[in-house]
Write a protein that holds these residues in place. Structure first.
Motif, short mmCIF file in Angstrom:
data_model
loop_
_atom_site.label_atom_id
_atom_site.label_comp_id
_atom_site.label_asym_id
_atom_site.label_seq_id
_atom_site.Cartn_x
_atom_site.Cartn_y
_atom_site.Cartn_z
N LYS A 11 0.83 -1.20 0.00
CA LYS A 11 0.00 0.00 0.00
C LYS A 11 0.86 1.26 0.00
O LYS A 11 0.56 2.24 -0.68
CB LYS A 11 -0.93 -0.01 1.21
N ALA A 12 1.96 1.24 0.75
CA ALA A 12 2.86 2.39 0.80
C ALA A 12 3.50 2.64 -0.57
O ALA A 12 3.62 3.79 -1.00
CB ALA A 12 3.93 2.18 1.86
N MET A 13 3.90 1.58 -1.23
CA MET A 13 4.54 1.74 -2.55
C MET A 13 3.56 2.23 -3.60
O MET A 13 3.91 3.03 -4.45
CB MET A 13 5.16 0.42 -3.00
N THR A 14 2.32 1.76 -3.52
CA THR A 14 1.33 2.17 -4.52
C THR A 14 0.75 3.55 -4.23
O THR A 14 0.21 4.19 -5.12
CB THR A 14 0.19 1.14 -4.64
N LYS A 71 2.62 6.11 -2.74
CA LYS A 71 3.75 6.98 -2.41
C LYS A 71 3.47 8.44 -2.79
O LYS A 71 3.86 9.35 -2.08
CB LYS A 71 5.00 6.47 -3.13
N LYS A 72 2.74 8.66 -3.87
CA LYS A 72 2.44 10.03 -4.30
C LYS A 72 1.50 10.74 -3.32
O LYS A 72 1.50 11.95 -3.24
CB LYS A 72 1.83 10.02 -5.69
N TYR A 127 1.69 10.53 -0.10
CA TYR A 127 2.43 10.89 1.11
C TYR A 127 2.73 12.38 1.09
O TYR A 127 3.44 12.88 0.23
CB TYR A 127 3.72 10.07 1.21
N GLU A 134 8.39 9.19 7.51
CA GLU A 134 7.94 8.03 6.74
C GLU A 134 7.61 6.86 7.67
O GLU A 134 6.68 6.10 7.40
CB GLU A 134 8.98 7.63 5.71
N TRP A 181 4.17 7.36 9.00
CA TRP A 181 3.22 7.08 7.91
C TRP A 181 3.04 5.58 7.74
O TRP A 181 1.91 5.09 7.66
CB TRP A 181 3.73 7.75 6.64
N LEU A 182 4.14 4.82 7.73
CA LEU A 182 4.06 3.36 7.59
C LEU A 182 3.33 2.74 8.78
O LEU A 182 2.51 1.84 8.61
CB LEU A 182 5.46 2.75 7.48
#
Length: 62
Positions: free
Chosen positions: A20-23, A25-26, A28, A34, A37-38
């Protein structure tokens, strides 16, 4: 693993957190670290999993 109390579920939540974090990222905004956030993503996914399991348990008891 503190929230879900199941190692398998904790591993799934960890994988889903990073996916979910990688998809997203924009999305954030950078207002927090970070890591914060994670952790928020992981906590929200864990709580969703607990809610889902609670609903199934309630249905099974009836």
């Amino acid at each position: 693993m503190t929230i879900v109390k199941n190692q398998h579920q904790a591993e799934e939540i960890t994988q889903n957190t990073f996916y979910k974090a990688m998809t997203a990222k924009k999305a954030y905004a950078g207002k927090s670290s970070e890591l914060t956030w994670l952790c928020s993503i992981a906590r929200n996914l864990a709580m969703d999993e607990c809610r889902k399991n609670t609903k199934f348990t309630e249905l099974d008891e009836e």
